[in-house]
Scaffold this motif. Structure first.
Motif, short mmCIF file in Angstrom:
data_model
loop_
_atom_site.label_atom_id
_atom_site.label_comp_id
_atom_site.label_asym_id
_atom_site.label_seq_id
_atom_site.Cartn_x
_atom_site.Cartn_y
_atom_site.Cartn_z
N TYR A 1 0.74 -1.14 -0.15
CA TYR A 1 -0.02 0.07 -0.10
C TYR A 1 1.33 1.51 -0.37
N GLU B 1 0.75 4.36 -2.65
CA GLU B 1 0.52 5.83 -2.39
C GLU B 1 1.94 6.31 -3.22
N CYS C 1 -4.65 4.65 -4.05
CA CYS C 1 -5.11 4.47 -3.27
C CYS C 1 -6.61 3.47 -3.20
N HIS C 2 -6.48 2.68 -2.19
CA HIS C 2 -7.12 1.87 -2.27
C HIS C 2 -8.78 1.38 -3.26
N ASP D 1 -8.51 2.95 -5.81
CA ASP D 1 -8.67 2.98 -7.45
C ASP D 1 -8.42 2.16 -7.73
#
Length: 206
Positions: free
Chosen positions: A127, A131, A136-137, A139
């Protein structure tokens, strides 16, 4: 292989007449249908196709509900079914080759569209990389968005999900993955047949 599946009592009453049942796709929530379809593809690859084209999704069961000392689900606990629902716990004996076993807790990571790892460091690395690229998650989860970068990390994400089937892997970090003897193991199968039933326990969900 011995399994336990929890079902609505009304389904059980119909089951006594039809002698078999499979999953009703109307009960699959829209927000997790992608993950369910992923599991379906894994089942096709690992245990073969369903016996009928009408079967779209799996039946869920328990092989080991709460560790090696509590394989059978404890009906005194809540969340088996909506509170107040009349249900049944069916004990089954099924052919091993017709069942796909997976780690229940890790599958919750799949449902949350998460990256699965053996350590917290691996998780953070994935993660943190996203970044740095301004991703981001959300996305990753938004399949309407597409790019070479997103597709690369989605592929890594989906590859990580397959670890849920590796039930014999060594636990690297118990503080992250938990103890193997406490593992909850779920089972998916295409259908349940009357002759597979060993016992039936009626209950009211708490």
């Amino acid at each position: 292989m011995k399994l336990w599946t929890i079902q609505n009592f009304n389904l059980y009453e119909k089951f006594k007449e039809t002698k078999s049942f499979n999953a009703d796709e109307n009960y699959v929530w829209d927000d997790i249908i992608f993950q369910y379809k992923w599991m379906v593809e894994q089942m096709k690859k690992r245990i073969g196709l369903p016996t009928s084209e009408k079967i779209k999704y799996p039946i869920w069961a328990w092989c080991q509900w709460n560790g090696v000392k509590q394989k059978r689900p404890d009906l005194r606990y809540s969340a088996h079914l909506p509170k107040g629902t009349n249900g049944v716990l069916l004990e089954l004996e099924v052919n091993d080759k017709s069942v796909l076993l997976s780690d229940f807790d890790d599958f919750n990571g799949v449902l949350n569209y998460g990256y699965l790892t053996d350590t917290e460091e691996e998780y953070d690395k994935f993660y943190n990389e996203l970044e740095r690229y301004g991703v981001c998650h959300e996305d990753l989860y938004n399949l309407d968005k597409s790019s070479n970068l997103l597709n690369h990390y989605r592929a890594k994400l989906y590859d990580s999900w397959e670890r849920i089937f590796d039930l014999e892997r060594d636990i690297v970090d118990e503080s992250w993955s938990g103890r193997k003897e406490n593992q909850s193991i779920q089972a998916t199968l295409w259908e349940v047949k009357w002759e597979q039933v060993i016992s039936c326990k009626k209950f009211v969900a708490r």
